[in-house]
Design an enzyme around this catalytic site. Structure first.
Site, PDB file in Angstrom:
ATOM      1  N   HIS A 125      17.752  -0.659  -7.081  1.00  0.00           N
ATOM      2  CA  HIS A 125      16.353  -0.485  -7.475  1.00  0.00           C
ATOM      3  C   HIS A 125      16.212  -0.575  -8.988  1.00  0.00           C
ATOM      4  CE1 HIS A 125      12.668   2.013  -8.246  1.00  0.00           C
ATOM      5  NE2 HIS A 125      12.227   1.225  -7.299  1.00  0.00           N
ATOM      6  N   ASP A 182       1.233  -5.661 -12.659  1.00  0.00           N
ATOM      7  CA  ASP A 182       2.395  -5.136 -11.929  1.00  0.00           C
ATOM      8  C   ASP A 182       1.849  -4.407 -10.718  1.00  0.00           C
ATOM      9  OD1 ASP A 182       4.658  -3.968 -10.941  1.00  0.00           O
ATOM     10  OD2 ASP A 182       5.095  -2.730 -12.694  1.00  0.00           O
ATOM     11  N   ALA A 184       2.092  -3.614  -6.353  1.00  0.00           N
ATOM     12  CA  ALA A 184       2.845  -3.661  -5.107  1.00  0.00           C
ATOM     13  C   ALA A 184       2.171  -4.646  -4.163  1.00  0.00           C
ATOM     14  CB  ALA A 184       2.895  -2.278  -4.471  1.00  0.00           C
ATOM     15  N   LYS A 234      -2.282 -11.724   3.274  1.00  0.00           N
ATOM     16  CA  LYS A 234      -2.008 -12.150   1.892  1.00  0.00           C
ATOM     17  C   LYS A 234      -0.844 -11.353   1.303  1.00  0.00           C
ATOM     18  CE  LYS A 234      -6.818 -13.503   1.200  1.00  0.00           C
ATOM     19  NZ  LYS A 234      -8.062 -13.318   0.419  1.00  0.00           N
TER      20      LYS A 234
END
Length: 350
Positions: A125, A182, A184, A234
């Site tokens: 991560h 940025d 998610a 999407k």
């Protein structure tokens, strides 16, 4: 000795003090320079208001370092491509360190060739993608950053975990206001659900499904289910794109193979990343680009306001404002996080 206030109540802590504390924690396992890199990224996430990628992740990271599941002293192996491209084997190092090295290479090649792509494998991560966008911006370049992640989100039409909640991250320089997106590919970062479960808080009904595939407001039930993709098909499509770029192409785990760092403490994660950089002056002189980029932002901000809005902000602008305020005024750290930091300091000194 702890560098935090000797008190368990909520405290306002200067960022330099918080960075020193987090660096001290990670220095028990990492070389001091590497520990400082990890600390800077975690504290920066807190300062920017991205608590899901902030200091709350420390216990998992240190547990993985203590158990040897993450390589504290990796030997990175770089394989050059055709000049503008390269591949970095992260040797199971901390994702923050793999990402920093890969972006350094992407920056050098982007500056030379105008555009570059560096893939990284055998990683973990890497925290907030904005950290690596900022690294490129500081070098005067634009960038796109992708990673894959453990399966937490269904492919559109499914109800079981298949895709990671991987961030779509893009940045471009500007004279006054750089753009930094940025986000998610899920409705919400899964860390926010994990944080809500830890605090016993409810979540909005459109965030997740429980293990039976039903919408839920119970954060704990959501942890046993799936977080939903952003904008339905999407978000699912973007997630598949990142699986291909960061996972398939890099040689890392893909299609559900990346392991969950929060539940699997016996095997490496095998995360993959992709870093793309570009010079903003490919077609125009830099001065012309900067002027046009600033004009784009000015025109966007001058748009008539919709009801309920007092201003128009560019992607990353509010996070930058929060970070500047935190640098000036410090961060308020809650009692739970203060106790966690003290516990981690004790573990690091054992």
């Amino acid at each position: 000795m702890s560098t935090l206030p000797d008190c368990t109540a909520q405290q306002t802590v200067h960022l330099s003090q918080l960075r020193a504390t987090v660096t001290q924690i990670f220095s028990a396992w990492l070389p001091s320079e590497d520990a400082a890199v990890v600390a800077h990224c975690l504290v920066d996430a807190e300062a920017r208001g991205v608590a899901s990628h902030g200091i709350g992740r420390i216990p998992v990271y240190t547990q993985r370092l203590r158990s040897g599941v993450v390589n504290a002293r990796p030997q990175f192996r770089l394989s050059a491509g055709d000049g503008a491209t390269a591949h970095l084997d992260g040797d199971n190092g901390m994702g923050y360190l793999v990402a920093r090295r890969a972006m350094q290479e992407a920056i050098a090649r982007g500056q030379q060739y105008g555009i570059s792509m560096v893939l990284a494998s055998n990683s973990n991560h890497f925290g907030m993608a904005a950290s690596w966008l900022q690294q490129a911006l500081d070098a005067g370049l634009g960038a796109m950053v992708f990673t894959n992640a453990p399966p937490l989100m269904p492919v559109w039409g499914g109800r079981t975990p298949f895709l990671g909640t991987s961030p779509f991250a893009f940045a471009a320089p500007g004279g006054k206001t750089p753009l930094m997106l940025d986000m998610a590919t899920s409705v919400v970062a899964f860390g926010k659900i994990r944080r809500a479960a830890r605090r016993g808080e409810a979540i909005p009904q459109d965030w997740a499904l429980d293990a039976a595939g039903q919408p839920t407001t119970d954060a704990q039930a959501a942890l046993d289910g799936v977080v939903l993709p952003m904008a339905g098909p999407k978000g699912s499509g973007l997630g598949l794109m990142m699986e291909l770029l960061a996972g398939v192409m890099s040689g890392s785990g893909y299609g559900g193979e990346v392991r969950n760092q929060n539940s699997n403490f016996s095997q490496p994660q095998n995360v993959g990343h992709a870093f793309i950089t570009f010079r903003p002056d490919i077609a125009l002189p830099l001065e012309s680009y900067v002027s046009r980029a600033d004009e784009l932002v000015a025109r966007a901000k001058a748009s008539p306001l919709a009801e309920g809005f007092s201003a128009i902000h560019m992607p990353g602008e509010r996070e930058n404002q929060r970070a500047a305020a935190a640098e000036r005024d410090g961060l308020t750290i809650g009692e739970q996080d203060l106790a966690m930091l003290e516990q981690q300091l004790t573990l690091s000194q054992a």
